[in-house]
Design a protein around this motif. Structure first.
Motif, short mmCIF file in Angstrom:
data_model
loop_
_atom_site.label_atom_id
_atom_site.label_comp_id
_atom_site.label_asym_id
_atom_site.label_seq_id
_atom_site.Cartn_x
_atom_site.Cartn_y
_atom_site.Cartn_z
N VAL A 237 -6.23 -8.74 -7.82
CA VAL A 237 -6.36 -8.24 -6.45
C VAL A 237 -5.03 -8.34 -5.71
O VAL A 237 -4.66 -7.45 -4.93
N MET A 238 -4.28 -9.40 -5.99
CA MET A 238 -3.02 -9.61 -5.27
C MET A 238 -1.89 -8.72 -5.78
O MET A 238 -0.77 -8.78 -5.28
N HIS A 239 -2.17 -7.87 -6.77
CA HIS A 239 -1.20 -6.83 -7.13
C HIS A 239 -1.11 -5.79 -6.01
O HIS A 239 -0.17 -4.99 -6.00
N GLN A 240 -2.08 -5.79 -5.12
CA GLN A 240 -2.02 -4.94 -3.92
C GLN A 240 -1.11 -5.64 -2.90
O GLN A 240 -1.56 -6.43 -2.07
N GLU A 241 0.17 -5.36 -2.99
CA GLU A 241 1.15 -6.12 -2.23
C GLU A 241 1.01 -5.94 -0.72
O GLU A 241 1.51 -6.76 0.06
N GLN A 242 0.32 -4.88 -0.29
CA GLN A 242 0.11 -4.68 1.14
C GLN A 242 -0.75 -5.77 1.75
O GLN A 242 -0.81 -5.91 2.98
N LEU A 243 -1.40 -6.57 0.91
CA LEU A 243 -2.23 -7.66 1.41
C LEU A 243 -1.40 -8.79 2.01
O LEU A 243 -1.84 -9.45 2.96
N PHE A 244 -0.21 -9.03 1.47
CA PHE A 244 0.55 -10.21 1.89
C PHE A 244 0.87 -10.24 3.39
O PHE A 244 0.57 -11.24 4.05
N PRO A 245 1.45 -9.18 3.96
CA PRO A 245 1.72 -9.25 5.41
C PRO A 245 0.46 -9.37 6.24
O PRO A 245 0.46 -10.05 7.29
N LEU A 246 -0.64 -8.76 5.80
CA LEU A 246 -1.90 -8.86 6.53
C LEU A 246 -2.42 -10.29 6.51
O LEU A 246 -2.86 -10.83 7.54
N ILE A 247 -2.37 -10.91 5.34
CA ILE A 247 -2.85 -12.30 5.21
C ILE A 247 -1.99 -13.24 6.04
O ILE A 247 -2.50 -14.11 6.77
N ARG A 248 -0.68 -13.09 5.95
CA ARG A 248 0.23 -13.97 6.70
C ARG A 248 -0.04 -13.88 8.20
O ARG A 248 -0.11 -14.89 8.90
N GLN A 249 -0.21 -12.66 8.68
CA GLN A 249 -0.45 -12.46 10.11
C GLN A 249 -1.77 -13.10 10.54
O GLN A 249 -1.84 -13.79 11.57
N LYS A 250 -2.81 -12.90 9.75
CA LYS A 250 -4.12 -13.45 10.10
C LYS A 250 -4.14 -14.97 10.03
O LYS A 250 -4.79 -15.63 10.86
N VAL A 251 -3.47 -15.56 9.04
CA VAL A 251 -3.40 -17.02 8.95
C VAL A 251 -2.68 -17.57 10.18
O VAL A 251 -3.12 -18.57 10.78
N LYS A 252 -1.60 -16.94 10.57
CA LYS A 252 -0.83 -17.39 11.74
C LYS A 252 -1.69 -17.36 12.99
O LYS A 252 -1.68 -18.29 13.81
N ILE A 253 -2.45 -16.28 13.16
CA ILE A 253 -3.33 -16.16 14.32
C ILE A 253 -4.40 -17.25 14.30
O ILE A 253 -4.69 -17.89 15.33
#
Length: 301
Positions: A237-253
């Motif tokens: 699933v994490m081969h979908q690299e577009q996930l990383f910025p979304l995850i980082r942003q949501k964790v920060k929030i």
């Protein structure tokens, strides 16, 4: 007398669909590698024995799917426990591979991957690291204070409870839990929810907004409990690299500045992809195997 450079060690990354077997030298260079489909234990082990028997390995390290008994003083050490892969339930690596006549050490596949990243990858030198694989299942490997984490068993973080989103009408695919991380966010859950594989959904933003929400919930809880210096995300699933910025942003929030550490100041370096081209599992398995070899060598001195 053999030179150290001639010493060979075996490693297995034992997954639910395939088993990667490798021969490595003492410097962790892969000399030879094969992939064997995970079918029945009898058929699979026969091929594994054939591969390793043709090389004079000095030890064997195994990173396996679980659950698995990792208590080294247990009579069932190295035995697969209550796995959904029913043919492998009660399978013992120690017993079935004993004809190799070498020291063996066994870990979970995700703990092995975590170890591989910390010893040989971009997380070298860190003492508190979490590795999460998100693929056919979700598994979590943990190194805390420089050691792989064990307790009653080993971490089963794929089954932590997360909050299901109101716009998600799919039932969890986990037979045990209605809203666990694995049941809502692994690869098969993605396919069940959307009717397509991840690669076919690459440009559908709604898919990854929901997926990143579930992953970020899990990471938020893991950060608060384990306080890792880094989180590594692997798996299909994490081969979908577009996930990383979304995850980082949501964790920060979600953290909302509650924790203020130097690590969290740079989310791009805190929540990261694997760094070893999918070799972290086999390298971690090699590490536990070679450590076992030298442990036995020192015992006999």
């Amino acid at each position: 007398m053999s030179n150290d450079n001639d010493l060979l060690f075996g490693a297995i990354e034992a997954g639910g669909t395939k088993m990667i077997c490798a021969i490595l030298n003492k410097d962790a260079k892969i000399i030879k590698e094969i992939t064997i489909p995970t079918t029945t234990p009898e058929e699979t082990i026969k091929k594994i024995l054939s591969f390793f028997s043709s090389h004079k390995i000095l030890s064997l390290g195994i990173g396996t799917f679980g659950p698995v008994d990792l208590h080294k003083n247990s009579e069932n050490y190295g035995t697969i426990l209550n796995t959904p892969k029913l043919a492998w339930k009660n399978f013992s690596y120690i017993k079935e591979l004993s004809s190799l006549n070498v020291p063996m050490s066994i870990e979970t596949d995700v703990n092995a991957s975590c170890l591989g990243e910390v010893i040989y990858g971009s997380s070298k030198g860190l003492e508190n690291v979490v590795y999460i694989t998100i693929g056919t299942g979700i598994g979590i490997g943990i190194i805390t204070e420089g050691k792989l984490l064990h307790g009653m068993m080993h971490p089963e973080g794929g089954h932590i409870i997360i909050s299901k989103m109101e716009n998600d009408n799919m039932e969890s695919i986990c037979p045990y839990h209605k809203n666990c991380f694995e049941g809502l966010a692994n690869g098969p859950a993605l396919k069940k929810r959307h009717g397509k594989e991840g690669d076919e959904l690459k440009n559908d933003n709604n898919v990854w907004e929901l997926e990143s929400e579930y992953i970020s919930q899990a990471l938020y809880n893991i950060i608060l409990i384990l306080q890792p210096q880094r989180i590594i995300l692997g798996g299909g699933v994490m081969h979908q690299e577009q996930l990383f910025p979304l995850i980082r942003q949501k964790v920060k929030i979600k953290l909302n500045n509650y924790l203020q550490t130097k690590e969290l100041e740079n989310m791009d370096e805190y929540i990261v992809p694997c760094s070893l081209n999918d070799k972290q599992g086999i390298l971690g398995s090699f590490k536990i195997g070679i450590d076992k070899y030298y442990e036995e060598l020192n015992k006999n001195k």
